[in-house]
Scaffold this active site. Structure first.
Site, short mmCIF file in Angstrom:
data_model
loop_
_atom_site.label_atom_id
_atom_site.label_comp_id
_atom_site.label_asym_id
_atom_site.label_seq_id
_atom_site.Cartn_x
_atom_site.Cartn_y
_atom_site.Cartn_z
N PRO A 108 0.83 -1.21 0.00
CA PRO A 108 0.00 0.00 0.00
C PRO A 108 0.86 1.26 0.00
CG PRO A 108 0.04 -0.99 2.18
CD PRO A 108 0.73 -1.96 1.26
N CYS A 109 0.23 2.39 -0.24
CA CYS A 109 0.98 3.63 -0.38
C CYS A 109 1.76 3.94 0.89
CB CYS A 109 0.04 4.78 -0.75
SG CYS A 109 -0.82 5.53 0.64
N LEU A 110 2.85 4.67 0.73
CA LEU A 110 3.76 4.93 1.84
C LEU A 110 3.11 5.73 2.97
CD1 LEU A 110 7.04 5.78 -0.12
CD2 LEU A 110 6.51 3.68 1.14
#
Length: 273
Positions: free
Chosen positions: A172-174
């Site tokens: 998933p996104c940072l």
């Protein structure tokens, strides 16, 4: 499982044309693969590039799209410019997906694609995912969830179809590395991203580096915690992380668990009179 694959194909036959919101994760990769197999040039994959996406993951998305054969385009999104996102509230993902689909929907209309589809699967519907609501509000469809395809089934179908990335760890996104309420900045995203790349290069694939203030908390799979301590040169690791800007480096003894940062929401709810 194969019956669900047939249903997924039939769904794309019905759509006739589709733009895939393609992150490069295994869910959207499977959607892109099936969309291309059914629709050919009437399907397109679009990846949003922003500071919350590692350059390495963007390159993976390019490679996977080329493997599939689907046309792949990259667009810029600017969610960090929205203070509702950057302040990192509990519904941060709502503003992320709002930015994404407010970008993709006009493009789909301009390019002649009546549907924008994403990689939300049936299991995602049982977790706290405010971004799903944002996508729905903008008319996006989730073929995997509509048919009831779970994460395990996504991987099984991807393997059956010969996708080399069928067992790719979730990424998933940072922004998901930060506790709710801690402001997200480009510098913080780059710091945590470089820390995870460092661990990947050491051979650890399914990992997270959670960031809270100046502290990095490393998560590896629960059955790899002891192995990590034994095999890793800890002093070199600490030095590398400190060179990135962290003051303290810790290891989560529970290990990696998807959605772990959301447990604070349940804890808060349990304590609310």
């Amino acid at each position: 499982m194969y019956e669900k694959l047939d249903l997924l194909k039939a769904l794309f036959v019905e759509m006739d044309q589709a733009l895939v919101a393609y992150s490069g994760g295994i869910d959207s990769t499977l959607v892109a693969k099936v969309a291309f197999d059914v629709l050919g040039d009437r399907a397109i994959a679009v990846t949003a590039e922003s500071p919350s996406l590692l350059p390495e993951d963007l390159e993976d998305a390019r490679i996977q799209a080329a493997e599939i054969g689907i046309t792949h385009k990259i667009v810029q999104t600017h969610e960090l410019e929205n203070p509702n996102y950057a302040s990192n509230p509990v519904n941060r993902c709502y503003f992320c997906k709002s930015e994404l689909h407010d970008t993709l929907k006009p493009l789909a209309h301009e390019w002649g694609y009546p549907y924008v589809v994403d990689g939300v699967n049936a299991d995602d519907l049982h977790d706290y995912r405010p971004g799903i609501q944002a996508a729905k509000e903008r008319g996006a469809r989730s073929p995997l969830a509509e048919i009831g395809i779970t994460k395990a089934q996504v991987r099984a179908i991807a393997k059956h179809l010969g996708l080399s990335y069928w067992d790719k760890p979730a990424q998933p996104c940072l922004s998901s590395r930060f506790p709710y309420g801690e402001e997200i900045t480009i510098a913080k995203l780059q710091r945590v991203g470089r820390a995870e790349v460092y661990l990947r290069k050491l051979g650890w694939s399914n990992i997270r580096v959670r960031s809270e203030g100046d502290t990095a908390r490393i998560e590896v799979m629960p059955d790899q915690v002891k192995e990590f301590v034994v095999q890793t040169d800890l002093s070199t690791l600490v030095e590398a992380f400190q060179s990135l800007g962290f003051l303290y480096v810790t290891l989560d003894l529970e290990g990696y668990r998807s959605g772990k940062l959301n447990q604070v929401l349940q804890f808060t709810a349990d304590r609310t009179p």
